[in-house]
Design a protein around this motif. Sequence first.
Motif, PDB file in Angstrom:
ATOM      1  N   THR A 299     -12.228  20.184 -27.579  1.00  0.00           N
ATOM      2  CA  THR A 299     -13.277  21.106 -28.268  1.00  0.00           C
ATOM      3  C   THR A 299     -13.725  20.635 -29.779  1.00  0.00           C
ATOM      4  O   THR A 299     -14.748  20.101 -29.532  1.00  0.00           O
ATOM      5  CB  THR A 299     -13.852  21.903 -27.658  1.00  0.00           C
ATOM      6  OG1 THR A 299     -13.077  23.229 -28.759  1.00  0.00           O
ATOM      7  CG2 THR A 299     -13.845  22.551 -26.179  1.00  0.00           C
TER       8      THR A 299
ATOM      9  N   LYS B 247     -16.718  11.106 -23.538  1.00  0.00           N
ATOM     10  CA  LYS B 247     -17.118  12.139 -22.432  1.00  0.00           C
ATOM     11  C   LYS B 247     -17.240  13.602 -23.169  1.00  0.00           C
ATOM     12  O   LYS B 247     -17.885  14.039 -21.797  1.00  0.00           O
ATOM     13  CB  LYS B 247     -16.022  12.226 -21.710  1.00  0.00           C
ATOM     14  CG  LYS B 247     -15.523  10.715 -20.765  1.00  0.00           C
ATOM     15  CD  LYS B 247     -13.989  10.621 -20.034  1.00  0.00           C
ATOM     16  CE  LYS B 247     -13.946   9.521 -19.324  1.00  0.00           C
ATOM     17  NZ  LYS B 247     -12.640   8.834 -19.027  1.00  0.00           N
ATOM     18  N   LYS B 248     -17.190  13.878 -24.169  1.00  0.00           N
ATOM     19  CA  LYS B 248     -17.041  14.794 -24.623  1.00  0.00           C
ATOM     20  C   LYS B 248     -18.266  15.309 -25.661  1.00  0.00           C
ATOM     21  O   LYS B 248     -19.449  16.466 -25.194  1.00  0.00           O
ATOM     22  CB  LYS B 248     -16.043  15.277 -25.952  1.00  0.00           C
ATOM     23  CG  LYS B 248     -15.045  15.377 -25.616  1.00  0.00           C
ATOM     24  CD  LYS B 248     -13.842  15.652 -26.598  1.00  0.00           C
ATOM     25  CE  LYS B 248     -12.326  15.339 -25.918  1.00  0.00           C
ATOM     26  NZ  LYS B 248     -12.102  16.973 -25.417  1.00  0.00           N
TER      27      LYS B 248
ATOM     28  N   HIS C 273     -21.306  13.831 -23.891  1.00  0.00           N
ATOM     29  CA  HIS C 273     -22.118  13.965 -22.772  1.00  0.00           C
ATOM     30  C   HIS C 273     -21.216  15.795 -22.147  1.00  0.00           C
ATOM     31  O   HIS C 273     -22.248  15.902 -21.585  1.00  0.00           O
ATOM     32  CB  HIS C 273     -21.771  12.262 -22.078  1.00  0.00           C
ATOM     33  CG  HIS C 273     -21.635  11.533 -22.236  1.00  0.00           C
ATOM     34  ND1 HIS C 273     -23.439  10.814 -22.184  1.00  0.00           N
ATOM     35  CD2 HIS C 273     -21.388  10.475 -22.842  1.00  0.00           C
ATOM     36  CE1 HIS C 273     -24.274   9.856 -22.420  1.00  0.00           C
ATOM     37  NE2 HIS C 273     -22.525   9.864 -23.300  1.00  0.00           N
ATOM     38  N   ARG C 274     -20.571  15.617 -21.823  1.00  0.00           N
ATOM     39  CA  ARG C 274     -20.032  17.271 -21.554  1.00  0.00           C
ATOM     40  C   ARG C 274     -20.933  18.103 -22.105  1.00  0.00           C
ATOM     41  O   ARG C 274     -20.886  19.085 -21.656  1.00  0.00           O
ATOM     42  CB  ARG C 274     -19.052  17.052 -21.563  1.00  0.00           C
ATOM     43  CG  ARG C 274     -18.067  16.579 -20.179  1.00  0.00           C
ATOM     44  CD  ARG C 274     -15.959  17.306 -20.274  1.00  0.00           C
ATOM     45  NE  ARG C 274     -15.773  17.423 -21.099  1.00  0.00           N
ATOM     46  CZ  ARG C 274     -14.639  16.805 -21.015  1.00  0.00           C
ATOM     47  NH1 ARG C 274     -13.995  15.866 -19.969  1.00  0.00           N
ATOM     48  NH2 ARG C 274     -14.380  16.293 -22.656  1.00  0.00           N
ATOM     49  N   ARG C 275     -20.998  17.796 -23.033  1.00  0.00           N
ATOM     50  CA  ARG C 275     -22.065  19.090 -24.481  1.00  0.00           C
ATOM     51  C   ARG C 275     -23.526  18.782 -24.002  1.00  0.00           C
ATOM     52  O   ARG C 275     -24.658  19.675 -24.222  1.00  0.00           O
ATOM     53  CB  ARG C 275     -21.624  18.670 -26.096  1.00  0.00           C
ATOM     54  CG  ARG C 275     -20.059  19.093 -25.878  1.00  0.00           C
ATOM     55  CD  ARG C 275     -19.677  19.387 -27.570  1.00  0.00           C
ATOM     56  NE  ARG C 275     -20.399  20.616 -27.823  1.00  0.00           N
ATOM     57  CZ  ARG C 275     -20.197  22.019 -28.183  1.00  0.00           C
ATOM     58  NH1 ARG C 275     -18.837  21.881 -28.680  1.00  0.00           N
ATOM     59  NH2 ARG C 275     -20.747  22.916 -29.184  1.00  0.00           N
TER      60      ARG C 275
END
Length: 143
Positions: A2, A138-139, A141-143
């Motif tokens: 993260t 990807k990180k 978009h996850r947030r």
Amino acid sequence: MTRTLGTLALVAVAGGTLALSGCHGRCGHGRDPARMEQAFTSHVEDVLDDLKATPEQRARILAVKERIATEARGLHRGREGAKELVAQWDAATPDVARVHALIDERAEAWRAFARHAADGLAEVHGVLTPEQREQVSKKLHRR
């Protein structure tokens, strides 16, 4: 992992100073500029490890980080205007035009810094491979 998002955002937008000062002590460095920069560098290095950056990528990205950190140090040292704002407050009749000018000067310095940090983001983007950029994406978009 993260930290990837946070660190790249720092490189891109805050150069460390803006984002890390937003930790309000939760990052373990308080507001000590040297510790903030150390934490910033540590975050960048962790992200480079996570992305399995090559030595060349690492060197280029750390150079971007150093440019941004150097400019951030200058902004941190350039807070003399705050003293003048306090002096204006203490004056019997504050010079409102001078207060506006001080605010405009500081805002322009931060705007220039943000633009340079954004240039750093573009440079980092170009250094990373498509696969590494996808990891970061990807990180995001996850947030």
